[in-house]
Design a protein around this motif. Sequence first.
Motif, short mmCIF file in Angstrom:
data_model
loop_
_atom_site.label_atom_id
_atom_site.label_comp_id
_atom_site.label_asym_id
_atom_site.label_seq_id
_atom_site.Cartn_x
_atom_site.Cartn_y
_atom_site.Cartn_z
N LEU A 137 4.93 12.84 4.82
CA LEU A 137 3.89 12.15 4.07
C LEU A 137 2.55 12.87 4.05
CD1 LEU A 137 4.65 8.55 5.38
CD2 LEU A 137 5.36 9.57 3.21
N ARG A 180 0.37 1.84 10.01
CA ARG A 180 1.42 1.33 9.11
C ARG A 180 2.71 1.09 9.86
NH1 ARG A 180 -2.88 2.17 7.02
NH2 ARG A 180 -3.26 1.91 4.79
N LEU A 225 5.91 4.28 1.31
CA LEU A 225 6.50 5.61 1.50
C LEU A 225 7.16 5.74 2.87
CD1 LEU A 225 3.88 7.87 -0.32
CD2 LEU A 225 6.12 7.07 -1.14
N ASP A 253 0.85 -1.19 0.00
CA ASP A 253 0.00 0.00 0.00
C ASP A 253 0.89 1.25 0.00
OD1 ASP A 253 -0.20 1.47 2.91
OD2 ASP A 253 0.30 -0.67 3.10
N ARG A 254 0.31 2.34 -0.47
CA ARG A 254 1.05 3.60 -0.62
C ARG A 254 1.81 4.00 0.64
NH1 ARG A 254 1.03 8.51 -3.28
NH2 ARG A 254 1.21 10.33 -1.96
N TRP A 255 1.12 4.01 1.78
CA TRP A 255 1.75 4.56 2.99
C TRP A 255 2.87 3.68 3.50
CZ3 TRP A 255 0.83 9.21 2.47
CH2 TRP A 255 -0.42 9.71 2.12
N ARG A 291 10.45 4.13 2.22
CA ARG A 291 11.27 5.07 1.45
C ARG A 291 11.87 6.14 2.35
NH1 ARG A 291 8.22 9.70 -1.45
NH2 ARG A 291 8.02 10.14 0.78
#
Length: 148
Positions: free
Chosen positions: A47, A57, A28, A23-25, A31
């Motif tokens: 974010l 998350r 990121l 998932d996106r979160w 990252r």
Amino acid sequence: MPPRKPVNEEPCPVARSVDLIGDRWSLLVVRDAFDGMRRFGDFQRSLGVARNILSDRLHKLVDAGILETQAASDGTSYQEYVLTAKGGSLFPIVVALRQWGEQHLFERGERHSVLIDKRTGKPIPRMVPQAKDGSVLLPAATEVRKVP
């Protein structure tokens, strides 16, 4: 629609990986951890994610052994989130997503961040799957052997 298999019963490594970090979160957060972020507030500012989502998350990534918590390095009462060896092994995944995005999601000449080799100051070379002999492996040269 057939019911979804529990992740621990899924025989596909891609499906299990996506279930955990897809998932996106989550991606990121990973990252940003590679970029040196360690504190909840820093992740949130970077974010722009709601606190409850970020908390979820971070807990998920800690429970999966991708991040671990430790006492703040500056001696304050805060805790920091740091990548484990398991989390560090996600680096090629983040680089591959970055390089795919650079190639396909930016117009020619459009500015974007660049991942550089600190030793040389130059952008890192493009990652490509390679055969044992070093030749580039294209999708047609591979196959997945599925579990019966």
